[in-house]
Design a protein around this motif. Structure first.
Motif, short mmCIF file in Angstrom:
data_model
loop_
_atom_site.label_atom_id
_atom_site.label_comp_id
_atom_site.label_asym_id
_atom_site.label_seq_id
_atom_site.Cartn_x
_atom_site.Cartn_y
_atom_site.Cartn_z
N PRO A 12 0.10 12.95 2.74
CA PRO A 12 -0.35 11.55 2.63
C PRO A 12 -1.10 11.31 1.32
CG PRO A 12 -0.93 12.47 4.76
CD PRO A 12 -0.53 13.62 3.88
N GLY A 13 -1.34 10.04 1.06
CA GLY A 13 -2.09 9.66 -0.12
C GLY A 13 -3.54 9.36 0.20
N TRP A 14 -4.17 8.66 -0.72
CA TRP A 14 -5.58 8.28 -0.60
C TRP A 14 -5.81 7.58 0.74
CZ3 TRP A 14 -7.72 3.20 -2.74
CH2 TRP A 14 -9.11 3.19 -2.72
N LEU A 15 -6.83 7.94 1.44
CA LEU A 15 -7.27 7.40 2.73
C LEU A 15 -6.40 7.87 3.91
CD1 LEU A 15 -8.16 3.75 1.65
CD2 LEU A 15 -9.69 5.72 1.81
N TRP A 105 -5.32 -2.12 -9.33
CA TRP A 105 -4.91 -1.81 -7.95
C TRP A 105 -5.67 -2.71 -6.98
CZ3 TRP A 105 -4.96 4.22 -7.14
CH2 TRP A 105 -3.89 4.79 -7.85
N PRO A 106 -5.00 -3.14 -5.91
CA PRO A 106 -5.70 -3.93 -4.90
C PRO A 106 -6.65 -3.06 -4.07
CG PRO A 106 -3.45 -3.50 -4.21
CD PRO A 106 -3.58 -2.96 -5.60
N GLU A 107 -7.58 -3.71 -3.43
CA GLU A 107 -8.48 -3.00 -2.51
C GLU A 107 -7.65 -2.48 -1.34
OE1 GLU A 107 -11.94 -4.76 -0.04
OE2 GLU A 107 -12.68 -4.51 -2.08
N ASN A 108 -7.99 -1.30 -0.86
CA ASN A 108 -7.25 -0.68 0.23
C ASN A 108 -8.20 -0.42 1.39
OD1 ASN A 108 -5.74 0.95 1.96
ND2 ASN A 108 -4.84 2.14 0.30
N ASP A 109 -8.01 -1.16 2.48
CA ASP A 109 -8.82 -0.97 3.68
C ASP A 109 -10.32 -1.00 3.36
OD1 ASP A 109 -9.06 -0.63 6.44
OD2 ASP A 109 -9.09 1.56 6.31
N GLY A 110 -10.71 -1.93 2.49
CA GLY A 110 -12.11 -2.08 2.12
C GLY A 110 -12.58 -1.13 1.04
N HIS A 111 -11.68 -0.32 0.48
CA HIS A 111 -12.05 0.66 -0.55
C HIS A 111 -11.40 0.28 -1.88
CE1 HIS A 111 -13.73 3.50 2.39
NE2 HIS A 111 -12.74 3.11 3.16
N LYS A 112 -12.15 0.42 -2.95
CA LYS A 112 -11.65 0.17 -4.29
C LYS A 112 -11.53 1.51 -5.01
CE LYS A 112 -10.64 -2.57 -7.80
NZ LYS A 112 -9.29 -3.00 -7.94
N ALA A 140 6.01 -3.00 -6.00
CA ALA A 140 4.93 -2.10 -5.58
C ALA A 140 3.59 -2.50 -6.21
CB ALA A 140 5.26 -0.67 -5.95
N PRO A 141 2.50 -2.51 -5.43
CA PRO A 141 1.20 -2.91 -5.97
C PRO A 141 0.46 -1.80 -6.72
CG PRO A 141 1.01 -2.50 -3.62
CD PRO A 141 2.47 -2.36 -3.97
N TYR A 142 0.88 -0.55 -6.55
CA TYR A 142 0.16 0.57 -7.17
C TYR A 142 0.92 1.24 -8.30
CZ TYR A 142 -2.84 0.07 -3.09
OH TYR A 142 -3.69 -0.43 -2.14
N CYS A 143 2.14 0.76 -8.58
CA CYS A 143 2.94 1.38 -9.63
C CYS A 143 4.14 0.49 -9.92
CB CYS A 143 3.42 2.76 -9.17
SG CYS A 143 4.38 3.68 -10.38
N THR A 144 4.36 0.14 -11.17
CA THR A 144 5.55 -0.63 -11.49
C THR A 144 6.78 0.25 -11.29
OG1 THR A 144 5.63 -0.01 -13.83
CG2 THR A 144 4.28 -1.96 -13.25
N GLN A 145 7.89 -0.40 -11.06
CA GLN A 145 9.11 0.38 -10.86
C GLN A 145 9.49 1.13 -12.15
OE1 GLN A 145 13.01 -1.40 -9.78
NE2 GLN A 145 12.63 -0.26 -7.90
N ALA A 146 9.24 0.53 -13.29
CA ALA A 146 9.54 1.20 -14.55
C ALA A 146 8.73 2.49 -14.68
CB ALA A 146 9.25 0.26 -15.72
N ARG A 147 7.47 2.45 -14.30
CA ARG A 147 6.64 3.67 -14.35
C ARG A 147 7.14 4.71 -13.36
NH1 ARG A 147 3.55 6.39 -17.29
NH2 ARG A 147 1.92 6.73 -15.75
N ALA A 148 7.53 4.27 -12.16
CA ALA A 148 8.05 5.21 -11.16
C ALA A 148 9.33 5.87 -11.66
CB ALA A 148 8.29 4.49 -9.83
N GLU A 149 10.19 5.10 -12.31
CA GLU A 149 11.41 5.66 -12.88
C GLU A 149 11.08 6.66 -13.99
OE1 GLU A 149 15.08 3.18 -13.36
OE2 GLU A 149 13.64 1.55 -12.98
N ALA A 150 10.08 6.35 -14.81
CA ALA A 150 9.67 7.26 -15.88
C ALA A 150 9.11 8.55 -15.30
CB ALA A 150 8.65 6.58 -16.79
N MET A 151 8.33 8.45 -14.23
CA MET A 151 7.82 9.65 -13.57
C MET A 151 8.97 10.50 -13.07
SD MET A 151 4.62 8.24 -11.31
CE MET A 151 3.54 7.01 -11.95
N ALA A 152 9.92 9.88 -12.39
CA ALA A 152 11.08 10.60 -11.85
C ALA A 152 11.81 11.33 -12.97
CB ALA A 152 12.01 9.65 -11.12
#
Length: 193
Positions: A12-15, A105-112, A140-152
């Motif tokens: 899992p990720g953060w939280l 990034w948006p707040e996640n479950d009250g956490h920044k 996606a709110p935490y990563c643009t698709q272009a960045r995700a493609e670059a990571m891949a």
């Protein structure tokens, strides 16, 4: 490969992933799946997370398949170089979190998410050394698709555009995620035994 022939490690990720999240559902429904527990889900430490992943892979009895979401994807990328050679058969990496561009990034479950990134930035750019599939949404709110493609591309992974799916998480309607399970089954089937 079939799910019965591998040890599926949920990352899992953060939280963490809540009770309705697709990762939690897969953990309950796939007999060989188990969640990698992290020492702290709210204030994650990169080195501690990597150590947990490495330890979990070392304890597997069958080839390991990593199923990571969000910050868990980045933790897997950091862990890759430390994983025992030949033990990871593949990684299914969903909705990577772009820690290099986290200020909006948006707040996640009250956490920044903090500016210091808990040591997760920069995103690793070395090849993973095992087959991987990166899945990301075009909204996606935490990563643009272009960045995700670059990571891949940097990781030597294949990329799948899952369309309008947000963070591919429960709050975006991806609790059960049956299409994801089908994609996971195909990913396993395409791996060499």
């Amino acid at each position: 490969m079939k799910s019965s022939e591998v040890d599926i490690l949920i990352v899992p990720g953060w939280l963490d992933s809540g009770p309705g999240h697709w990762q939690t559902r897969w953990e309950k429904n796939l007999k060989t799946a188990q969640r990698i527990q992290q020492p702290d889900w709210k204030t994650p430490d990169r080195d501690a997370w990597v150590k947990s992943i490495v330890a979990a892979v070392e304890q597997t009895e069958r080839p390991a398949i990593l199923v990571a979401h969000s910050l868990g994807v980045i933790a897997v990328a950091y862990a890759a170089a430390q994983l025992p050679a030949g033990r990871v058969a593949g990684a299914f990496l969903v909705a990577p979190a772009d820690v290099d561009n986290s200020t909006d990034w948006p707040e996640n479950d009250g956490h920044k998410w903090p500016a210091e990134n808990f040591g997760f930035a920069p995103v690793p750019t070395e090849p993973l050394g095992f087959p991987a599939l990166v899945l990301a949404a075009n909204d996606a709110p935490y990563c643009t698709q272009a960045r995700a493609e670059a990571m891949a591309a940097a990781w030597g992974a294949k990329f799948v555009d899952v369309g309008q799916a947000g963070h591919i998480a429960e709050e975006h309607g991806f609790g059960p995620w049956p299409d994801g399970l089908l994609k996971f089954g195909k990913f396993l089937a395409d791996l060499k035994s």
